[in-house]
Design a protein around this motif. Structure first.
Motif, PDB file in Angstrom:
ATOM      1  N   THR A  59      36.892  78.592 -38.272  1.00 34.96           N
ATOM      2  CA  THR A  59      38.107  79.399 -38.111  1.00 34.96           C
ATOM      3  C   THR A  59      37.792  80.873 -38.310  1.00 34.96           C
ATOM      4  O   THR A  59      38.241  81.730 -37.536  1.00 34.96           O
ATOM      5  CB  THR A  59      39.203  78.948 -39.092  1.00 34.96           C
ATOM      6  N   SER A  60      37.005  81.184 -39.325  1.00 34.87           N
ATOM      7  CA  SER A  60      36.604  82.576 -39.547  1.00 34.87           C
ATOM      8  C   SER A  60      35.768  83.093 -38.384  1.00 34.87           C
ATOM      9  O   SER A  60      35.895  84.256 -37.981  1.00 34.87           O
ATOM     10  CB  SER A  60      35.802  82.686 -40.849  1.00 34.87           C
ATOM     11  N   ALA A  87      44.384  69.706 -33.855  1.00 31.15           N
ATOM     12  CA  ALA A  87      45.074  68.495 -34.289  1.00 31.15           C
ATOM     13  C   ALA A  87      45.981  68.856 -35.465  1.00 31.15           C
ATOM     14  O   ALA A  87      45.998  70.007 -35.920  1.00 31.15           O
ATOM     15  CB  ALA A  87      44.063  67.423 -34.696  1.00 31.15           C
ATOM     16  N   LYS A  88      46.724  67.881 -35.950  1.00 31.25           N
ATOM     17  CA  LYS A  88      47.627  68.148 -37.080  1.00 31.25           C
ATOM     18  C   LYS A  88      46.862  68.652 -38.295  1.00 31.25           C
ATOM     19  O   LYS A  88      47.400  69.421 -39.097  1.00 31.25           O
ATOM     20  CB  LYS A  88      48.414  66.876 -37.429  1.00 31.25           C
ATOM     21  N   ALA A  89      45.600  68.236 -38.442  1.00 31.98           N
ATOM     22  CA  ALA A  89      44.791  68.696 -39.569  1.00 31.98           C
ATOM     23  C   ALA A  89      44.560  70.204 -39.532  1.00 31.98           C
ATOM     24  O   ALA A  89      44.176  70.804 -40.541  1.00 31.98           O
ATOM     25  CB  ALA A  89      43.454  67.958 -39.602  1.00 31.98           C
ATOM     26  N   ALA A  90      44.784  70.835 -38.375  1.00 30.05           N
ATOM     27  CA  ALA A  90      44.637  72.286 -38.289  1.00 30.05           C
ATOM     28  C   ALA A  90      45.692  73.024 -39.092  1.00 30.05           C
ATOM     29  O   ALA A  90      45.577  74.235 -39.312  1.00 30.05           O
ATOM     30  CB  ALA A  90      44.697  72.725 -36.824  1.00 30.05           C
ATOM     31  N   HIS A  91      46.736  72.303 -39.537  1.00 30.16           N
ATOM     32  CA  HIS A  91      47.757  72.907 -40.387  1.00 30.16           C
ATOM     33  C   HIS A  91      47.330  72.936 -41.857  1.00 30.16           C
ATOM     34  O   HIS A  91      48.152  73.269 -42.731  1.00 30.16           O
ATOM     35  CB  HIS A  91      49.076  72.145 -40.254  1.00 30.16           C
ATOM     36  N   ALA A  92      46.078  72.612 -42.145  1.00 29.24           N
ATOM     37  CA  ALA A  92      45.569  72.667 -43.517  1.00 29.24           C
ATOM     38  C   ALA A  92      45.724  74.072 -44.082  1.00 29.24           C
ATOM     39  O   ALA A  92      45.594  75.073 -43.361  1.00 29.24           O
ATOM     40  CB  ALA A  92      44.099  72.246 -43.549  1.00 29.24           C
ATOM     41  N   THR A  95      42.871  76.630 -43.419  1.00 29.03           N
ATOM     42  CA  THR A  95      42.791  77.090 -42.028  1.00 29.03           C
ATOM     43  C   THR A  95      43.892  78.086 -41.729  1.00 29.03           C
ATOM     44  O   THR A  95      43.649  79.163 -41.163  1.00 29.03           O
ATOM     45  CB  THR A  95      42.893  75.886 -41.068  1.00 29.03           C
ATOM     46  N   LEU A  96      45.111  77.749 -42.108  1.00 28.63           N
ATOM     47  CA  LEU A  96      46.247  78.632 -41.820  1.00 28.63           C
ATOM     48  C   LEU A  96      46.148  79.941 -42.597  1.00 28.63           C
ATOM     49  O   LEU A  96      46.597  80.985 -42.114  1.00 28.63           O
ATOM     50  CB  LEU A  96      47.552  77.921 -42.132  1.00 28.63           C
ATOM     51  N   ALA A  97      45.555  79.919 -43.786  1.00 28.50           N
ATOM     52  CA  ALA A  97      45.421  81.152 -44.575  1.00 28.50           C
ATOM     53  C   ALA A  97      44.524  82.154 -43.855  1.00 28.50           C
ATOM     54  O   ALA A  97      44.820  83.356 -43.818  1.00 28.50           O
ATOM     55  CB  ALA A  97      44.863  80.827 -45.958  1.00 28.50           C
ATOM     56  N   VAL A  98      43.423  81.678 -43.257  1.00 33.63           N
ATOM     57  CA  VAL A  98      42.540  82.565 -42.501  1.00 33.63           C
ATOM     58  C   VAL A  98      43.274  83.138 -41.302  1.00 33.63           C
ATOM     59  O   VAL A  98      43.197  84.346 -41.005  1.00 33.63           O
ATOM     60  CB  VAL A  98      41.273  81.811 -42.052  1.00 33.63           C
ATOM     61  N   MET A  99      44.011  82.284 -40.609  1.00 33.56           N
ATOM     62  CA  MET A  99      44.739  82.731 -39.431  1.00 33.56           C
ATOM     63  C   MET A  99      45.834  83.733 -39.784  1.00 33.56           C
ATOM     64  O   MET A  99      46.047  84.726 -39.072  1.00 33.56           O
ATOM     65  CB  MET A  99      45.333  81.521 -38.695  1.00 33.56           C
ATOM     66  N   LEU A 100      46.522  83.503 -40.872  1.00 33.76           N
ATOM     67  CA  LEU A 100      47.592  84.416 -41.277  1.00 33.76           C
ATOM     68  C   LEU A 100      47.032  85.770 -41.700  1.00 33.76           C
ATOM     69  O   LEU A 100      47.598  86.818 -41.353  1.00 33.76           O
ATOM     70  CB  LEU A 100      48.408  83.799 -42.409  1.00 33.76           C
ATOM     71  N   ARG A 101      45.911  85.776 -42.425  1.00 40.38           N
ATOM     72  CA  ARG A 101      45.299  87.057 -42.809  1.00 40.38           C
ATOM     73  C   ARG A 101      44.901  87.845 -41.561  1.00 40.38           C
ATOM     74  O   ARG A 101      45.071  89.066 -41.508  1.00 40.38           O
ATOM     75  CB  ARG A 101      44.079  86.819 -43.709  1.00 40.38           C
ATOM     76  N   TRP A 102      44.370  87.120 -40.559  1.00 38.15           N
ATOM     77  CA  TRP A 102      44.012  87.796 -39.304  1.00 38.15           C
ATOM     78  C   TRP A 102      45.256  88.358 -38.624  1.00 38.15           C
ATOM     79  O   TRP A 102      45.255  89.497 -38.169  1.00 38.15           O
ATOM     80  CB  TRP A 102      43.297  86.811 -38.379  1.00 38.15           C
ATOM     81  N   ARG A 103      46.319  87.581 -38.605  1.00 40.58           N
ATOM     82  CA  ARG A 103      47.553  88.034 -37.942  1.00 40.58           C
ATOM     83  C   ARG A 103      48.111  89.271 -38.633  1.00 40.58           C
ATOM     84  O   ARG A 103      48.598  90.215 -37.965  1.00 40.58           O
ATOM     85  CB  ARG A 103      48.590  86.910 -37.950  1.00 40.58           C
TER      86      ARG A 103
END
Length: 224
Positions: A59-60, A87-92, A95-103
């Motif tokens: 993800t990073s 997949a649904k596991a991508a809502h871990a 994973t979402l913390a990295v994506m949110l920091r990027w956003r």
């Protein structure tokens, strides 16, 4: 976008200039749009949840690759051609913390996801990511942004789904590289995400092939 060292290949599609980028993406200068296919956020996390020992950090790696292109190009809009989440596991949470920091680093950036087959199972990303979710075909003339390349629409189709690879043979040597498949009515982009794999494709006579080495893009000469 600098076009030095074969890092970008200019191309005319449906009357528009686009750039095919060595980083396995397409840039549409008129719309300041970056187009990427099959980023598959959370794929490694999904495999680990199944007990498959795969490395972390994908993800990073994905967001770092996006950051590099945002820094190199004047990007105001990113169009994801499906399979944004694996997949649904991508809502871990991790994973979402990295994506949110990027956003949060790119609050003004417009993000659109054309839902793909994996998105249908994974579900839409959290609202906090501020992503517009659309179904295919998503038309912004002269292009139709799709996940599946076999969509029958009057606009020129930009799609993903296939993860195309091209096998270059020279004698005993074999090199397999991600590629863009360019036809008269559609283009299939290579998968952008880390840890996504690919499939060797058989090309049609009218298709052009542009391969990416990661640092450069080159068109494969057609038959003489």
């Amino acid at each position: 976008m600098k076009r030095e060292d074969h890092a970008a290949l200019p191309l005319q599609l449906a009357g528009e200039e686009v750039l095919l980028l060595a980083q396995r993406a397409l840039y549409w200068p008129r719309e300041k749009m970056l187009v990427v296919a099959d980023i598959h956020f959370g794929k490694a996390a999904s495999f680990r949840k199944l007990g498959v020992p795969v490395p972390g950090g994908t993800t990073s790696a994905n967001v770092a690759a996006l950051d590099a292109l945002i820094a190199a190009c004047d990007v105001r809009h990113i169009m994801f051609l499906g399979d944004f989440l694996h997949a649904k596991a991508a809502h871990a949470d991790a994973t979402l913390a990295v994506m949110l920091r990027w956003r949060l680093r790119h609050p003004a950036l417009r993000l659109t996801v054309v839902r793909g087959n994996h998105d249908a199972h994974a579900g839409d990303p959290p609202a906090a990511l501020d992503i517009a979710m659309v179904d295919e075909p998503h038309v912004l003339a002269p292009f139709a942004f799709c996940h599946h390349p076999d969509m029958l629409v009057p606009s020129y189709v930009l799609a993903g789904h296939v993860h195309p690879l091209y096998r270059l043979r020279r004698g005993w040597e074999l090199l397999t590289l991600p590629c863009f498949l360019i036809g008269d009515t559609r283009m299939v982009l290579p998968s952008f995400g880390a840890f996504t794999g690919g499939h060797a494709v058989a090309t049609q006579p009218a298709e052009r092939i542009v391969v990416s080495t990661g640092d450069a893009v080159f068109e494969v000469p057609g038959p003489a």
